[in-house]
Design a protein around this motif. Structure first.
Motif, PDB file in Angstrom:
ATOM      1  N   PRO A  16      -0.874  -8.106  19.227  1.00  0.00           N
ATOM      2  CA  PRO A  16       0.502  -7.798  18.666  1.00  0.00           C
ATOM      3  C   PRO A  16       0.253  -7.030  17.131  1.00  0.00           C
ATOM      4  O   PRO A  16      -0.824  -7.590  16.433  1.00  0.00           O
ATOM      5  N   PHE A  17       0.844  -6.327  16.723  1.00  0.00           N
ATOM      6  CA  PHE A  17       0.584  -5.448  15.658  1.00  0.00           C
ATOM      7  C   PHE A  17       2.043  -5.269  14.964  1.00  0.00           C
ATOM      8  O   PHE A  17       2.891  -4.468  15.595  1.00  0.00           O
ATOM      9  N   PHE A  18       2.244  -5.828  13.868  1.00  0.00           N
ATOM     10  CA  PHE A  18       3.306  -5.712  12.917  1.00  0.00           C
ATOM     11  C   PHE A  18       3.127  -4.607  11.789  1.00  0.00           C
ATOM     12  O   PHE A  18       2.436  -4.925  11.182  1.00  0.00           O
ATOM     13  N   HIS A  19       3.937  -3.575  12.047  1.00  0.00           N
ATOM     14  CA  HIS A  19       3.752  -2.613  11.038  1.00  0.00           C
ATOM     15  C   HIS A  19       5.109  -2.826  10.037  1.00  0.00           C
ATOM     16  O   HIS A  19       6.271  -2.507  10.436  1.00  0.00           O
ATOM     17  N   LEU A  20       5.055  -3.283   8.882  1.00  0.00           N
ATOM     18  CA  LEU A  20       6.173  -3.589   7.822  1.00  0.00           C
ATOM     19  C   LEU A  20       5.872  -2.719   6.716  1.00  0.00           C
ATOM     20  O   LEU A  20       4.914  -2.530   5.940  1.00  0.00           O
ATOM     21  N   HIS A  21       7.261  -2.510   6.149  1.00  0.00           N
ATOM     22  CA  HIS A  21       7.368  -1.881   4.718  1.00  0.00           C
ATOM     23  C   HIS A  21       8.465  -2.776   4.178  1.00  0.00           C
ATOM     24  O   HIS A  21       9.386  -3.495   4.817  1.00  0.00           O
ATOM     25  N   ALA A  22       8.331  -2.829   2.854  1.00  0.00           N
ATOM     26  CA  ALA A  22       9.152  -3.753   1.974  1.00  0.00           C
ATOM     27  C   ALA A  22       9.538  -3.275   0.901  1.00  0.00           C
ATOM     28  O   ALA A  22       8.684  -2.628   0.196  1.00  0.00           O
TER      29      ALA A  22
ATOM     30  N   GLY B  60       0.917  -1.381   0.006  1.00  0.00           N
ATOM     31  CA  GLY B  60      -0.071   0.087   0.002  1.00  0.00           C
ATOM     32  C   GLY B  60       0.985   1.300   0.163  1.00  0.00           C
ATOM     33  O   GLY B  60       1.919   1.333   0.404  1.00  0.00           O
ATOM     34  N   PHE B  61       0.162   2.389  -0.613  1.00  0.00           N
ATOM     35  CA  PHE B  61       0.661   3.619  -0.463  1.00  0.00           C
ATOM     36  C   PHE B  61      -0.401   4.637  -0.028  1.00  0.00           C
ATOM     37  O   PHE B  61      -1.361   4.435  -0.349  1.00  0.00           O
ATOM     38  N   TYR B  62       0.214   5.228   1.211  1.00  0.00           N
ATOM     39  CA  TYR B  62      -0.840   6.076   1.966  1.00  0.00           C
ATOM     40  C   TYR B  62      -0.873   7.601   1.466  1.00  0.00           C
ATOM     41  O   TYR B  62       0.158   8.157   1.251  1.00  0.00           O
ATOM     42  N   HIS B  63      -2.043   7.820   1.002  1.00  0.00           N
ATOM     43  CA  HIS B  63      -2.528   9.213   0.550  1.00  0.00           C
ATOM     44  C   HIS B  63      -2.893  10.052   1.798  1.00  0.00           C
ATOM     45  O   HIS B  63      -4.017   9.812   2.154  1.00  0.00           O
ATOM     46  N   LEU B  64      -2.041  11.039   2.240  1.00  0.00           N
ATOM     47  CA  LEU B  64      -2.658  11.393   3.604  1.00  0.00           C
ATOM     48  C   LEU B  64      -3.718  12.629   3.238  1.00  0.00           C
ATOM     49  O   LEU B  64      -4.640  12.671   3.951  1.00  0.00           O
TER      50      LEU B  64
ATOM     51  N   ASN C 193      13.572  -5.146 -11.380  1.00  0.00           N
ATOM     52  CA  ASN C 193      12.843  -3.860 -11.116  1.00  0.00           C
ATOM     53  C   ASN C 193      12.737  -3.899  -9.580  1.00  0.00           C
ATOM     54  O   ASN C 193      12.374  -4.840  -9.080  1.00  0.00           O
ATOM     55  N   ALA C 194      12.625  -2.740  -9.016  1.00  0.00           N
ATOM     56  CA  ALA C 194      12.621  -2.534  -7.495  1.00  0.00           C
ATOM     57  C   ALA C 194      11.331  -1.739  -7.235  1.00  0.00           C
ATOM     58  O   ALA C 194      10.996  -0.658  -7.782  1.00  0.00           O
ATOM     59  N   PHE C 195      10.380  -2.243  -6.048  1.00  0.00           N
ATOM     60  CA  PHE C 195       9.379  -1.444  -5.777  1.00  0.00           C
ATOM     61  C   PHE C 195       8.853  -1.680  -4.365  1.00  0.00           C
ATOM     62  O   PHE C 195       9.511  -2.934  -3.879  1.00  0.00           O
ATOM     63  N   GLY C 196       8.046  -0.807  -3.778  1.00  0.00           N
ATOM     64  CA  GLY C 196       7.763  -1.205  -2.313  1.00  0.00           C
ATOM     65  C   GLY C 196       6.838  -0.440  -1.947  1.00  0.00           C
ATOM     66  O   GLY C 196       6.206   0.287  -2.363  1.00  0.00           O
TER      67      GLY C 196
ATOM     68  N   ARG D  23      -3.965   0.266  -2.595  1.00  0.00           N
ATOM     69  CA  ARG D  23      -3.413  -0.969  -2.406  1.00  0.00           C
ATOM     70  C   ARG D  23      -3.104  -1.650  -3.876  1.00  0.00           C
ATOM     71  O   ARG D  23      -3.903  -1.461  -4.733  1.00  0.00           O
ATOM     72  N   LYS D  24      -2.202  -2.738  -3.786  1.00  0.00           N
ATOM     73  CA  LYS D  24      -2.018  -3.478  -5.123  1.00  0.00           C
ATOM     74  C   LYS D  24      -1.444  -4.785  -4.628  1.00  0.00           C
ATOM     75  O   LYS D  24      -0.564  -4.854  -3.528  1.00  0.00           O
TER      76      LYS D  24
END
Length: 142
Positions: free
Chosen positions: A84-90, A50-54, A98-101, A61-62
């Motif tokens: 428990p809550f895991f906040h993850l970025h990848a 996901g990418f957050y639009h403030l 190609n790289a994306f995250g 989401r994709k």
């Protein structure tokens, strides 16, 4: 999944076809963890980023359903609503290099996932911040 503890640190391996969030939550509950930092590498599939639009206060989401190299995973463990809550970025890499995250909502292990977790003693909880529209980390001193 297997893990071992060394002081305040853990080495964790999550295996092929296991769901990342299910196994991490299982790990946190079994070990009675309050909070901490997590990082890792490996290979993932069925990754929902996901990418957050403030301005809209919502995620775009994709789902990426192929196999991807996990170039980097960073995140933290806190608690949300007593769980428990895991906040993850990848950052992911594809077969064309190609790289994306983005923010990770869901993922399954494609090959293996190798993680390092450093636990913190203090409980860090998440509370809604209306200004940003997200549950953010609440720091409290004991």
């Amino acid at each position: 999944m297997e893990f071992m503890k060394d002081g305040d640190n853990y080495a964790i391996r999550i295996d092929k076809d296991e769901n990342v969030f299910e196994k991490l939550t299982e790990f946190a509950l079994k070990e009675g963890l309050n909070s901490g930092h997590i990082s890792g590498i490996g290979a993932l599939t069925n990754v929902e980023l996901g990418f957050y639009h403030l301005d809209k206060k919502e995620y775009e989401r994709k789902v990426f359903d192929k196999e991807y190299e996990l170039l980097s995973l960073e995140g933290n463990l806190t608690h949300l609503d007593g769980k428990p809550f895991f906040h993850l970025h990848a950052c992911l890499g594809d077969e064309n290099f190609n790289a994306f995250g983005g923010h990770v909502f869901n993922a399954d292990v494609a090959v293996t996932l190798e993680l390092n977790f450093r636990m913190f003693d203090e409980l860090i909880e998440r509370k809604m911040n209306a200004c940003i529209g997200l549950n953010h980390m609440e720091m409290r001193r004991v």
